[in-house]
Enzyme design. Structure first.
Site, PDB file in Angstrom:
ATOM      1  N   TYR A 160     -18.299  50.798  72.000  1.00 14.81           N
ATOM      2  CA  TYR A 160     -19.610  50.747  71.335  1.00 14.81           C
ATOM      3  C   TYR A 160     -19.557  50.193  69.915  1.00 14.81           C
ATOM      4  CZ  TYR A 160     -23.618  53.294  69.126  1.00 14.81           C
ATOM      5  OH  TYR A 160     -24.734  53.671  68.417  1.00 14.81           O
ATOM      6  N   SER A 196     -28.113  49.074  64.316  1.00 11.36           N
ATOM      7  CA  SER A 196     -26.663  49.182  64.376  1.00 11.36           C
ATOM      8  C   SER A 196     -26.328  50.683  64.401  1.00 11.36           C
ATOM      9  CB  SER A 196     -26.047  48.463  63.178  1.00 11.36           C
ATOM     10  OG  SER A 196     -24.661  48.575  63.166  1.00 11.36           O
ATOM     11  N   LYS A 238     -21.800  47.349  67.652  1.00 12.74           N
ATOM     12  CA  LYS A 238     -22.721  47.695  66.573  1.00 12.74           C
ATOM     13  C   LYS A 238     -22.356  46.910  65.305  1.00 12.74           C
ATOM     14  CE  LYS A 238     -25.666  50.389  68.549  1.00 12.74           C
ATOM     15  NZ  LYS A 238     -27.053  49.918  68.731  1.00 12.74           N
TER      16      LYS A 238
END
Ligand SMILES: NC(=O)C1=CN([C@@H]2O[C@H](COP(=O)(O)OP(=O)(O)OC[C@H]3O[C@@H](n4cnc5c(N)ncnc54)[C@H](OP(=O)(O)O)[C@@H]3O)[C@@H](O)[C@H]2O)C=CC1
Ligand SMILES: CCCCCCCCCCCCCCCC(=O)[C@@H](N)CO
Length: 352
Positions: free
Chosen positions: A173, A159, A177
């Site tokens: 993004y 992550s 994650k």
């Protein structure tokens, strides 16, 4: 490796699969795992880089044992069938992986309205589907196939610190994650009865090829907010990851700020120095909202100064893309870097 107590992450004589191994953290970890006695299969799309990494790993570890091997598989993990080809290859060779490192991922920073639909879908595919499909395709074989009875298995997901604090610039993004965090937490419960341990990495910034690339489009305000996580080298990052995995951690942090931000939202999460984290969580409960408001203010100031966010980061990136295309054409290469879409060209190709 651990001086006191047991090493909770033994890799000697284990078979480790590493995704995202054509560069950055995946490559650095592959190298270290091989040095520590593991056999390693490097997985990513770019065949040229993978082949050269394999050569380099073999050459730089002359004292590897005769049973150790290092190979690569070129595959686009966002395509489910390519993961099935990896599974079939493992079966055909009677390989029984002990550890899966799912490190494929990259970010394309920018303001939401400036991102293209392709940027958005790449964010979902590269950061989430690569891990989801890879683990799912291999899972039944992974839990059942044991070279010895009682063989311990381990999945390591990657992550990011941004999973604990979402701020402007990482919108393509950071939600993915966070999805990786959720995937790891769910799998941790579900796979434990099968004897599989699931750990998740939450790295702060480290200076990989991907990091250099993302800085080309990263808004100044994003750089300023994330300044609390100064980039460490890829080597340092890989060492820290192995160090904390050796200690047995389920959540792995590579810098202080990452641990602090994680401590601000402990919830049901596994703990790292849990008693201390409860105190830090208390501080967070008092101050974090003010930090958030301060950042909101900083974003407004940046917006006013620029006269809006339209067009930010785009031009710089396009120039660099064009230079890269020309460079690749000069080299006669057919496979690009992460910046140039190579996914449609990648095939599953296994090489020893
Ligand atoms: N660098 C940083 O500051 C931080 C990074 N992270 C995370 O750590 C991990 C490693 O980061 P970093 O070393 O910077 O990564 P890089 O961007 O340098 O490399 C990304 C890797 O992922 C592979 N990859 C991308 N798409 C695919 C795909 N479709 N199928 C298979 N492989 C793919 C790339 O190979 P190829 O193009 O050949 O397919 C490459 O090997 C990532 O998950 C990243 O999000 C987390 C926090 C901070
Ligand atoms: C008292 C509390 C103060 C809080 C200040 C906020 C600090 C935010 C730090 C965020 C660091 C993000 C690093 C990971 C980035 C990443 O994953 C990409 N580089 C991917 O490649």
């Amino acid at each position: 490796m651990a001086i006191f107590g047991n090493n909770k992450f033994p890799v000697k004589d284990k078979l480790v699969l590493v995704t995202g191994a054509s560069q950055g953290l995946g490559y650095a970890l592959s190298q270290k795992l091989y040095e520590q006695g593991a056999s390693v299969i490097l997985i990513a799309r770019n065949k040229t880089k993978l082949a050269s990494n394999v050569d380099h790993i073999i050459k730089s570890t002359p004292n590897a044992s005769s049973t150790q091997f290092v190979e690569y598989i070129s595959a686009d993990l966002t395509i489910y069938e390519e993961n099935i080809k990896i599974l079939n290859y493992l079966k055909s060779k009677n390989y029984h992986p002990d550890i899966l490192f799912c490190l494929a991922g990259s970010s394309h920073p920018g303001f939401f309205m400036e991102l293209t639909p392709d940027d958005l879908s790449q964010g979902i595919d590269i950061n989430y589907k690569t891990a989801l499909y890879f683990i799912h395709a291999l899972s039944k074989y992974f839990v059942q196939s044991k070279s010895q009875p009682g063989q311990q298995k381990h999945i390591v997901l990657c992550s990011s610190t941004v999973a604990f604090y979402h701020f402007t610039g990482y919108i393509q993004y950071s939600p993915m994650k966070t999805a990786i965090k959720a995937l790891g937490d769910s799998l941790r419960q579900e796979l434990k009865p099968y004897g599989v341990k699931v750990s998740t990495l939450f790295p702060g910034n480290f200076a990989s090829e991907g990091y250099t690339e993302e800085n080309l489009t990263k808004p100044a305000i994003t750089q300023s907010i994330e300044g609390a996580s100064q980039p460490i080298t890829v080597e340092q990052c890989a060492d820290k990851v192995l160090y904390w995995l050796n200690k047995g951690d389920h959540y792995v942090f590579t810098d202080l700020i990452s641990w602090v931000l994680a401590s601000f939202s402990l919830g049901f999460n596994p703990r790292n120095f849990g008693v201390l984290q409860v105190f830090v969580a208390f501080v967070g409960a008092v101050v974090a909202r003010f930090v958030g408001l301060l950042h909101e203010h900083d974003v407004q100031v940046a917006f006013d100064k620029l006269g809006g966010f339209a067009g930010e980061g785009k031009n710089k990136k396009d120039d660099v893309k064009q230079e890269k295309v020309e460079e690749l054409l000069d080299d006669g290469q057919t496979v690009g870097t992460t910046s140039i879409d190579s996914s449609s060209k990648a095939t599953t190709d296994v090489k020893k």
